[in-house]
Design a protein around this motif. Structure first.
Motif, mmCIF file in Angstrom:
data_model
loop_
_atom_site.group_PDB
_atom_site.id
_atom_site.type_symbol
_atom_site.label_atom_id
_atom_site.label_comp_id
_atom_site.label_asym_id
_atom_site.label_seq_id
_atom_site.Cartn_x
_atom_site.Cartn_y
_atom_site.Cartn_z
ATOM 1 N N ARG A 86 0.831 -1.206 0.000
ATOM 2 C CA ARG A 86 0.000 0.000 0.000
ATOM 3 C C ARG A 86 0.868 1.260 0.000
ATOM 4 O O ARG A 86 0.562 2.227 -0.696
ATOM 5 C CB ARG A 86 -0.931 0.003 1.210
ATOM 6 N N LEU A 87 1.905 1.251 0.800
ATOM 7 C CA LEU A 87 2.764 2.435 0.883
ATOM 8 C C LEU A 87 3.487 2.712 -0.430
ATOM 9 O O LEU A 87 3.697 3.866 -0.802
ATOM 10 C CB LEU A 87 3.771 2.271 2.021
ATOM 11 N N GLU A 88 3.841 1.655 -1.130
ATOM 12 C CA GLU A 88 4.502 1.828 -2.432
ATOM 13 C C GLU A 88 3.606 2.562 -3.431
ATOM 14 O O GLU A 88 4.100 3.282 -4.301
ATOM 15 C CB GLU A 88 4.896 0.466 -3.008
ATOM 16 N N LYS A 89 2.303 2.384 -3.280
ATOM 17 C CA LYS A 89 1.363 2.959 -4.243
ATOM 18 C C LYS A 89 0.807 4.315 -3.814
ATOM 19 O O LYS A 89 0.104 4.955 -4.591
ATOM 20 C CB LYS A 89 0.193 1.989 -4.449
ATOM 21 N N ASN A 90 1.112 4.750 -2.590
ATOM 22 C CA ASN A 90 0.493 5.968 -2.070
ATOM 23 C C ASN A 90 1.292 7.202 -2.496
ATOM 24 O O ASN A 90 2.439 7.380 -2.088
ATOM 25 C CB ASN A 90 0.405 5.912 -0.543
ATOM 26 N N PRO A 91 0.701 8.090 -3.293
ATOM 27 C CA PRO A 91 1.423 9.273 -3.779
ATOM 28 C C PRO A 91 1.689 10.313 -2.705
ATOM 29 O O PRO A 91 2.490 11.234 -2.911
ATOM 30 C CB PRO A 91 0.479 9.825 -4.858
ATOM 31 N N LEU A 92 1.035 10.195 -1.549
ATOM 32 C CA LEU A 92 1.223 11.171 -0.475
ATOM 33 C C LEU A 92 2.403 10.826 0.425
ATOM 34 O O LEU A 92 2.737 11.597 1.334
ATOM 35 C CB LEU A 92 -0.048 11.257 0.386
ATOM 36 N N VAL A 93 3.021 9.668 0.165
ATOM 37 C CA VAL A 93 4.090 9.183 1.037
ATOM 38 C C VAL A 93 5.367 8.956 0.230
ATOM 39 O O VAL A 93 5.342 8.289 -0.804
ATOM 40 C CB VAL A 93 3.665 7.861 1.732
ATOM 41 N N ASN A 94 6.473 9.502 0.714
ATOM 42 C CA ASN A 94 7.777 9.272 0.106
ATOM 43 C C ASN A 94 8.373 8.011 0.731
ATOM 44 O O ASN A 94 9.252 8.073 1.586
ATOM 45 C CB ASN A 94 8.679 10.490 0.336
ATOM 46 N N PHE A 95 7.852 6.858 0.298
ATOM 47 C CA PHE A 95 8.181 5.585 0.926
ATOM 48 C C PHE A 95 9.524 5.067 0.439
ATOM 49 O O PHE A 95 9.754 4.914 -0.755
ATOM 50 C CB PHE A 95 7.079 4.564 0.626
ATOM 51 N N LYS A 96 10.418 4.776 1.410
ATOM 52 C CA LYS A 96 11.766 4.309 1.088
ATOM 53 C C LYS A 96 11.995 2.851 1.449
ATOM 54 O O LYS A 96 13.125 2.365 1.404
ATOM 55 C CB LYS A 96 12.802 5.184 1.809
ATOM 56 N N GLY A 97 10.919 2.131 1.777
ATOM 57 C CA GLY A 97 11.045 0.702 2.029
ATOM 58 C C GLY A 97 11.092 0.353 3.502
ATOM 59 O O GLY A 97 10.801 1.175 4.380
ATOM 60 N N ASN A 98 11.444 -0.883 3.763
ATOM 61 C CA ASN A 98 11.486 -1.384 5.132
ATOM 62 C C ASN A 98 12.660 -0.793 5.913
ATOM 63 O O ASN A 98 13.734 -0.563 5.362
ATOM 64 C CB ASN A 98 11.605 -2.908 5.135
ATOM 65 N N ALA A 99 12.430 -0.571 7.200
ATOM 66 C CA ALA A 99 13.475 -0.108 8.121
ATOM 67 C C ALA A 99 13.664 -1.187 9.174
ATOM 68 O O ALA A 99 12.724 -1.561 9.866
ATOM 69 C CB ALA A 99 13.076 1.206 8.769
ATOM 70 N N GLU A 100 14.878 -1.710 9.271
ATOM 71 C CA GLU A 100 15.175 -2.691 10.311
ATOM 72 C C GLU A 100 15.450 -1.968 11.627
ATOM 73 O O GLU A 100 15.627 -0.752 11.662
ATOM 74 C CB GLU A 100 16.376 -3.531 9.900
ATOM 75 N N GLY A 101 15.505 -2.735 12.705
ATOM 76 C CA GLY A 101 15.722 -2.143 14.016
ATOM 77 C C GLY A 101 16.958 -1.266 14.080
ATOM 78 O O GLY A 101 16.944 -0.207 14.708
ATOM 79 N N ARG A 102 18.025 -1.682 13.410
ATOM 80 C CA ARG A 102 19.270 -0.898 13.449
ATOM 81 C C ARG A 102 19.156 0.409 12.664
ATOM 82 O O ARG A 102 20.012 1.279 12.782
ATOM 83 C CB ARG A 102 20.428 -1.726 12.894
ATOM 84 N N ASP A 103 18.101 0.546 11.851
ATOM 85 C CA ASP A 103 17.919 1.756 11.046
ATOM 86 C C ASP A 103 17.163 2.857 11.782
ATOM 87 O O ASP A 103 17.160 4.010 11.332
ATOM 88 C CB ASP A 103 17.141 1.431 9.758
ATOM 89 N N VAL A 104 16.528 2.509 12.906
ATOM 90 C CA VAL A 104 15.645 3.464 13.574
ATOM 91 C C VAL A 104 16.377 4.749 13.953
ATOM 92 O O VAL A 104 15.884 5.849 13.734
ATOM 93 C CB VAL A 104 15.008 2.818 14.825
ATOM 94 N N LEU A 105 17.578 4.629 14.501
ATOM 95 C CA LEU A 105 18.327 5.792 14.960
ATOM 96 C C LEU A 105 19.427 6.214 13.998
ATOM 97 O O LEU A 105 20.253 7.060 14.324
ATOM 98 C CB LEU A 105 18.944 5.511 16.339
ATOM 99 N N SER A 106 19.412 5.654 12.806
ATOM 100 C CA SER A 106 20.484 5.926 11.844
ATOM 101 C C SER A 106 20.406 7.313 11.231
ATOM 102 O O SER A 106 21.414 7.855 10.771
ATOM 103 C CB SER A 106 20.452 4.878 10.722
ATOM 104 N N GLY A 107 19.217 7.876 11.167
ATOM 105 C CA GLY A 107 19.026 9.150 10.487
ATOM 106 C C GLY A 107 18.665 8.977 9.022
ATOM 107 O O GLY A 107 18.461 9.966 8.309
ATOM 108 N N ASP A 108 18.563 7.727 8.566
ATOM 109 C CA ASP A 108 18.229 7.470 7.164
ATOM 110 C C ASP A 108 16.747 7.670 6.878
ATOM 111 O O ASP A 108 16.348 7.792 5.721
ATOM 112 C CB ASP A 108 18.638 6.043 6.780
ATOM 113 N N PHE A 109 15.922 7.642 7.936
ATOM 114 C CA PHE A 109 14.475 7.815 7.784
ATOM 115 C C PHE A 109 14.019 8.995 8.634
ATOM 116 O O PHE A 109 14.584 9.280 9.687
ATOM 117 C CB PHE A 109 13.723 6.563 8.218
#
Length: 344
Positions: free
Chosen positions: A202-225
């Motif tokens: 759903r997120l891939e198809k939503n034009p209102l969201v700049n979806f960059k894919g799945n975030a793993e636990g180690r990505d939460v504090l990375s600043g990538d999202f």
């Protein structure tokens, strides 16, 4: 007081240190943040707490009767106590006498009162609690939602969380095009449980969201999202774990700093750095979490909130009011709702 000041109704009876610490934080906020704070609570107790301060700030008191205790079931509690402080505070927003509510009391009661008195925004099936986490990039935070409002979620709920989080990140945190991630156990779209896989689609198809894919636990504090969505069960565990890590880091610093005269000199030299560390990892600096999706600004603070946390929570509410977060979400949720009509 000027009509342009944000009016913040605060549940003065909510929290472990109410009303004394709530009042102390409110006095500072009104003095420094250019807001009008309305204290809702037992008139005698709040007035007594106000007398403990020499501040010239005059805070309005709106009387209430009782509060929702932590052991009480939220919905039955707010129905049995219509004049409880959290109910009266929500009514002030509903009646346009206040622009936002801040409460460090029973979080379940605050959510229930917001839903019953303010109602959901059109196009939003479930409100979400959004929490700001620090990242390894000192210049940015990441917004995680939901962190506790919805233990069980459907894909369309997470999609709506992503839309609301993007709006908040864009207009309040001033991220031009917020990068949205879905918390999962792997980067690949096929990873995770059924909820994660269907939400990803759903997120891939939503034009209102700049979806960059799945975030793993180690990505939460990375600043990538900039925004990460998950169900409230996982999000609440993540929130409490992050708070624990922040407290552990601060405790380690205290224990490992050199002792004695040389230690005092070293600590003095490090003080500016230590202050910045505290600002980044201490949950008190953020004050609380926004309840997004209800028809009014609502900030839910920590039950252990003391004056600094209360001040930060009021600042958070002020920013949401001034950036018109509710209006901006409402203006987009009709589009979001139409994109969520696919069968689940």
């Amino acid at each position: 007081m000027g009509s342009t000041r944000a009016r913040i109704a605060i549940d003065a009876m909510g929290g472990d240190y109410a009303p004394a610490e709530i009042v102390a934080g409110a006095i500072r906020a009104q003095a420094e943040l250019d807001v009008e704070v309305i204290l809702v609570g037992d008139e005698e107790q709040v007035a007594t707490a106000l007398k403990q301060h020499s501040s010239q700030e005059k805070l309005r008191i709106v009387p209430s009767e009782g509060t929702i205790e932590m052991h009480e079931e939220p919905l039955s509690g707010i129905r049995r106590k219509p004049k409880a402080s959290i109910n009266v505070a929500m009514d002030l927003v509903k009646q346009k006498q206040a622009d936002a509510v801040v409460s460090a009391g029973h979080s379940g009661a605050a959510m229930a009162a917001a839903l019953l008195r303010l109602g959901r925004l059109p196009g939003i099936d479930r409100p979400a609690i959004g929490a700001l986490f620090p990242t390894m990039d000192a210049s940015k935070s990441v917004l995680i939602l939901d962190v506790g409002a919805n233990v069980d979620c459907r894909p369309k709920f997470l999609e709506q969380f992503a839309v609301m989080g993007s709006i908040y990140s864009q207009y309040v945190l001033e991220v031009e095009k917020p990068k949205v991630g879905l918390l999962n156990i792997g980067e690949e779209p096929c990873k995770g449980n059924e909820l994660a896989i269907r939400t990803h689609e759903r997120l891939e198809k939503n034009p209102l969201v700049n979806f960059k894919g799945n975030a793993e636990g180690r990505d939460v504090l990375s600043g990538d999202f900039d925004v990460i969505v998950c169900d409230g069960f996982v999000g609440n565990i993540l929130l409490k774990f992050a708070e624990g890590i922040g407290e552990a880091i601060l405790q380690i610093f205290k224990e490992e700093l050199p002792q004695g005269l040389n230690g005092l000199v070293g600590t003095a030299l490090l003080k500016p750095n230590l202050k910045r560390v505290k600002q980044r990892v201490d949950h008190a600096e953020h004050g609380g979490c926004l309840l997004l999706g209800v028809d009014g600004v609502c900030v839910i603070g920590h039950g252990s909130s003391q004056a600094p946390s209360v001040y930060s929570a009021i600042r958070l509410a002020k920013e949401a009011v001034e950036h018109q977060v509710i209006d901006r979400i409402q203006s987009r949720t009709t589009i979001a709702a139409s994109s969520s009509q696919e069968s689940e």
